[in-house]
Structures are given as structure tokens and as C-alpha cells.
Scaffold this active site. Structure first.
Site, PDB file in Angstrom:
ATOM      1  N   HIS A  19       0.922  -1.214   0.101  1.00 53.44           N
ATOM      2  CA  HIS A  19      -0.077   0.049  -0.164  1.00 53.44           C
ATOM      3  C   HIS A  19       0.888   1.121  -0.017  1.00 53.44           C
ATOM      4  O   HIS A  19       0.519   2.250  -0.610  1.00 53.44           O
ATOM      5  CB  HIS A  19      -1.042   0.046   1.242  1.00 53.44           C
ATOM      6  CG  HIS A  19      -1.928  -1.126   1.132  1.00 53.44           C
ATOM      7  ND1 HIS A  19      -3.146  -1.045   1.009  1.00 53.44           N
ATOM      8  CD2 HIS A  19      -1.578  -2.613   1.207  1.00 53.44           C
ATOM      9  CE1 HIS A  19      -3.653  -2.074   1.166  1.00 53.44           C
ATOM     10  NE2 HIS A  19      -2.901  -3.178   1.256  1.00 53.44           N
ATOM     11  N   ASP A 122      -6.709   5.441   1.025  1.00 51.69           N
ATOM     12  CA  ASP A 122      -6.512   4.003   0.584  1.00 51.69           C
ATOM     13  C   ASP A 122      -7.800   3.274   0.980  1.00 51.69           C
ATOM     14  O   ASP A 122      -8.520   3.681   1.952  1.00 51.69           O
ATOM     15  CB  ASP A 122      -5.445   3.228   1.543  1.00 51.69           C
ATOM     16  CG  ASP A 122      -5.376   1.883   1.164  1.00 51.69           C
ATOM     17  OD1 ASP A 122      -6.185   1.142   0.748  1.00 51.69           O
ATOM     18  OD2 ASP A 122      -4.138   1.610   1.222  1.00 51.69           O
TER      19      ASP A 122
END
Ligand code: UDP
Length: 478
Positions: A19, A122
Site C-alpha cells: 500500500h 486507501d
């Protein structure tokens, strides 16, 4: 007349390697366009990023970029090891008040920086978008996974209504009929791993489904994929999602804008110490002779599985470079002996490291194939390197990625749910010899399409230009 404010984007990734890595690449791409960019990292991961990478100096060339940090909600002495992934999730969920505090404090506007005009959050932590919205700041969701994974999570309700989930029996090869665009090839075993549970209250299933549905409440969604790869699935998704920008493969997009080439740079966003000695070892190996083996940053395996892989690799007679993270073997009893034939076989043809510069390894001329866990970043990196794969998916999106790799794109072989030395040996030999040419043909085609998409005029290239213009014209809703 109403004035459009100076654009300032705040980017917030979930604290995990895949990520942080891809969202930092997006940050760098946005910096090229002259936007103000704040990258919000958790304190723990930021320390690791500073310790193991050149991120700080790399971003010094962008005066409109800066890092900010926030707690991850865990006590300082928590190991944050991947065995405690549930803790990482619960920890970050508790950070919402701290995030709100940061957003309303003057910290983000200090040194004459303009106020934040857009957040890119995210999608795994989509709940932070609520804070952004409450403050009138438009929010874009960024998903680090494939479109096929997101779509299969989004179709959760279809699956339950059609009685296809929870599974009625143990036949994992039964076809799933109610995920549009995947009929005819998607089996139960190919669904994201959360669907394997019997308990509907499972926290991972809830997180995957809820956060996917929550992502649709964002102003837009950014995906690290490209139209030529996942076009049919994206067409299924578009009526249900806000605007989708496909910008990937992000790592290649960045090299393309940075140096007008696809060669990986020496920089990395690694959260582990990179062992570069393997590059010297690769330099002395013949062309396309080495299988690169890595299961990413989170996947765990048992000691028995590790030994089966090891036997299979040694018995295949092929050369191999294997990344074994020190924390990746669940029940590793350091005292029990490794069979001599494995240590001898490795001395002859193998090399092992704890963490390597993967993007560079994949494009090294000595590497001929990739035995992977089918993490999405690894899959895209393999596509750009033009390397066919053997897939051994462990969790999350990996199960569905590997089905698309083998059955739809035909750029690899799927070894899902099997782990014995004979299968490993056969798969490695198929990858490196028996099926090498047919896999290479489809891989070349897809690899070319990926490169085209991130070159000037390509779909991902144009979508990034559009995203930047859209961000510049965003207005605060206060
Ligand atoms: N990676 C690396 N060195 C290694 C192993 C992995 O740099 O030894 C990087 C890899 O290039 C990729 C990321 O770690 O960018 C792993 O992300 P992926 O989505 O493939 O899997 P995850 O770790 O999220 O399961």
C-alpha cells in the site's frame, strides 16, 4: 467570482508494504504536475521508510511535497509483525479522532501551505473519507488491488442472494455464476480467500466487503491497473462506481514519466533492509536460467510448506533465487535440521535472501520466471518485466488474481491450494521449459500493452492528466 483554491492533495495509505509503495508512486507522479502533496504515513512505517530507503532525499527535489505522520493506534512496543494483521486493522480504525484533529489543526497549512483541497484515501481504510467529507473536502478512493478482486467483493450480495455463498458443500471446483464478467471460469476456490469462511461475521470478510462498498461513496476511485488488461471487468464496475481512473502499472508509469524508459530506478520504497548481494549472484548466472521465488510482504507459510517448496525447487534442477522473509515461516523451529540434500542443492544452484530489490531482480537478464503469491504489485511488476509466473496464492486478492493470470490472460500457471514437492518441481519445469514459449507469447503481448498504456498518449497516461485537471478544479464544500 468564486475562486478555485490552490490544489493540495493529502494521501493516506494503509500501513503495509504494498500500500505504502504504490501510493508513494502515485504521490511522486502528482508531484511532477506541480500539485501540493502531503503524504500521511503512520509513525512506525515512516521510521522504517526513512531507515531503509532514500525516500526523504528523493522527495527533496519536490518543494511542494512533504511527509506528515500519525499514530497507527498500537502501543510502541507492539511488534507489528504480519502475524498480527488483525491488530493493525483494529489499531488504524481507532485513529479516526487523531486524523480529524490533524485535518482541522493548522499543521497542514503551516509554512504558507494552502489548505487541503482533496484527500486520496486507501480504500482499505475508507472510513477516513467520512472525516474528509464532514470537513467538506472531496475524497478519492485509491485501491491497491486488481479490479477483478474489487468486483468480486462488490458482488457479495449477488453471491448471498443466489445462495452461492456461504458454500453449501466442500466442492471448491464448483463454478460461480453470479459475478458478472466471470461466468464460466470463476470457481469457488478462485474467490478472494475471505469467502472460504463459514462464519458470516468474519472480520476480514466484513472489512473487505464494507470497505469496497464504502469506496463507492468517494468522488472517484483510482486503480493501479490498465484498461487493456481489465477492460471487461471495469465495464461491469463502472455503472456502480463513481468515476474510475486507471493509472497503472504505477511503477512503470513513474519510470516512464521520470526517465522516459521502463528501467527500474535504484530507489525503493522498501520497509525492510534490501539485500543487494543477489544482484551480483544473478550477474554470474546464464541468461533466463533462474526462477525468482517470493511470496511478498505479508504471506505466511508453514515449515512443512517451506520444505516442500525447497525440495521441489532443488529437484527441478533449475537455478533459483528465493526471498524468505525472516518472519514468513509460521512454525519455524530453528533447531530442527534442514535435510542435507537441500543445503547441498542450494549451494550448487540457489541463492536465498531476506528481502531483495524485486523490481530490479525481475528485469535481470538471468531471470526466466517468477514463482509468486500473486500479490497485485508483484503481478504488475512481472507483467512489465515480461516474466511468466507460477502462482501460489495465499490470501486476500491473490486467489482471484492467479485465476486471471492463468485462465484469462494466460501468462502463468496456477498452483493454488496444492503444495507438494512433485507439483512444485513439475510447475517450475513447465514454467522454465515445457510451457515456456506459449506463456512467453501471451506475456509479450500483455507486457507491450502495459507499456503502451503508461507511455505518452496511452490510457493510463491520459487518465492521470485528467485526474490532475479534476483535482485542480475541485472546490471545498464548506
Ligand atoms: N518486494 C520487494 N522485495 C522483496 C519482496 C517484495 O521489493 O524481496 C516488493 C515487491 O516489489 C512489491 C511488494 O514488495 O512491490 C509486494 O507487494 P504485493 O502486492 O505483490 O504483495 P503483498 O506484499 O502486498 O502481499
Amino acid at each position: 467570482m468564486e475562486q478555485t483554491p490552490v490544489a493540495h492533495v493529502l494521501i493516506f495509505p494503509f500501513p503495509a508494504q504494498g500500500h505504502v509503495n504504490s501510493m508513494l508512486k502515485l504521490a511522486e507522479l502528482l508531484c511532477f504536475s506541480g500539485l501540493y502533496v502531503t503524504f500521511l504515513n503512520t509513525k512506525h512505517y515512516h521510521k522504517r521508510l526513512l531507515r531503509f530507503t532514500d525516500a526523504e532525499t528523493r522527495f527533496e527535489s519536490f518543494p511542494k511535497f512533504r511527509f506528515q505522520t500519525i499514530t497507527d493506534g498500537l502501543p510502541d512496543d507492539h511488534s507489528r509483525s504480519v502475524s498480527y494483521i488483525k491488530d493493525l486493522i483494529t489499531g488504524i480504525e481507532s485513529v479516526q479522532p487523531a486524523f480529524r484533529e490533524l485535518m482541522i489543526s493548522n499543521n497542514l497549512n503551516s509554512d504558507n501551505w494552502p489548505p487541503v483541497t482533496c484527500t486520496i484515501i486507501d480504500g482499505l481504510i475508507a472510513f477516513f473519507m467520512d472525516v474528509s467529507k464532514e470537513l467538506g473536502i472531496p475524497s478519492i478512493s485509491f485501491r491497491t488491488t486488481s479490479a477483478c478482486y474489487l468486483w468480486s467483493c462488490f458482488c457479495y450480495q449477488n453471491l448471498t442472494e443466489a445462495g452461492e455463498f456461504p458454500f453449501a458443500d466442500n466442492d471448491m471446483d464448483k463454478l460461480i455464476s453470479c459475478v458478472p464478467g466471470m461466468q464460466g471460469f470463476l470457481r469457488r476456490r478462485d474467490l478472494p480467500s475471505f469467502y472460504r469462511i463459514k462464519e458470516l461475521n468474519d472480520p476480514f470478510l466484513k472489512l473487505a466487503v464494507t470497505q469496497t462498498i464504502n469506496s463507492t461513496r468517494a468522488s472517484a476511485t483510482i486503480l493501479n491497473t490498465f484498461e487493456d488488461l481489465e477492460g471487461p471487468i471495469l465495464s461491469e464496475m463502472r455503472p456502480h462506481f463513481p468515476k474510475i481512473y486507471t493509472l497503472g502499472p504505477l511503477h512503470a508509469h513513474l519510470s516512464s514519466r521520470r526517465t522516459n524508459s521502463f528501467a527500474p530506478s535504484d530507489s525503493s520504497n522498501s520497509l525492510w533492509e534490501v539485500d543487494r548481494s543477489c544482484m551480483t549472484w544473478l550477474d554470474s548466472q546464464p541468461l533466463k536460467s533462474v526462477v525468482y521465488v517470493s511470496f511478498g510482504s505479508i504471506a505466511l507459510m508453514t515449515r512443512n510448506e517451506m520444505l516442500e517448496f525447497w525440495h521441489g525447487l532443488v529437484n527441478s534442477g533449475k537455478r533459483f533465487l528465493w526471498v524468505i522473509r525472516p518472519d514468513s515461516v509460521k512454525d519455524n523451529d530453528q533447531k530442527s535440521q534442514i535435510p542435507t540434500e537441500l543445503t547441498e542443492g542450494t549451494k550448487d544452484r540457489g541463492y536465498m535472501v531476506g528481502w531483495c530489490p524485486q523490481e530490479q531482480v525481475l528485469v535481470h537478464p538471468a531471470v526466466g520466471g517468477f514463482l509468486t503469491h500473486s500479490g497485485w504489485n508483484s503481478t504488475l511488476e512481472s507483467i512489465i518485466a515480461g516474466l511468466p509466473m507460477v502462482c501460489w496464492p495465499v490470501m486476500g486478492d491473490q486467489q482471484i488474481n492467479s485465476r486471471f493470470v492463468s485462465q484469462v490472460w494466460k501468462i502463468g500457471l496456477d498452483m493454488k491450494d496444492v503444495c507438494d514437492r512433485l507439483t512444485v518441481e513439475k510447475m517450475v519445469n513447465d514454467l522454465m521449459e515445457n510451457k515456456r514459449d506459449e506463456l512467453a507469447r501471451s506475456m509479450d503481448e500483455i507486457s507491450q500493452m502495459a507499456k503502451k498504456s503508461v507511455s505518452e498518449g496511452g490510457t493510463s497516461w491520459c487518465n492521470l492528466e485528467e485526474l490532475i485537471e479534476d483535482i485542480k478544479s475541485m472546490k471545498l464544500q464548506v
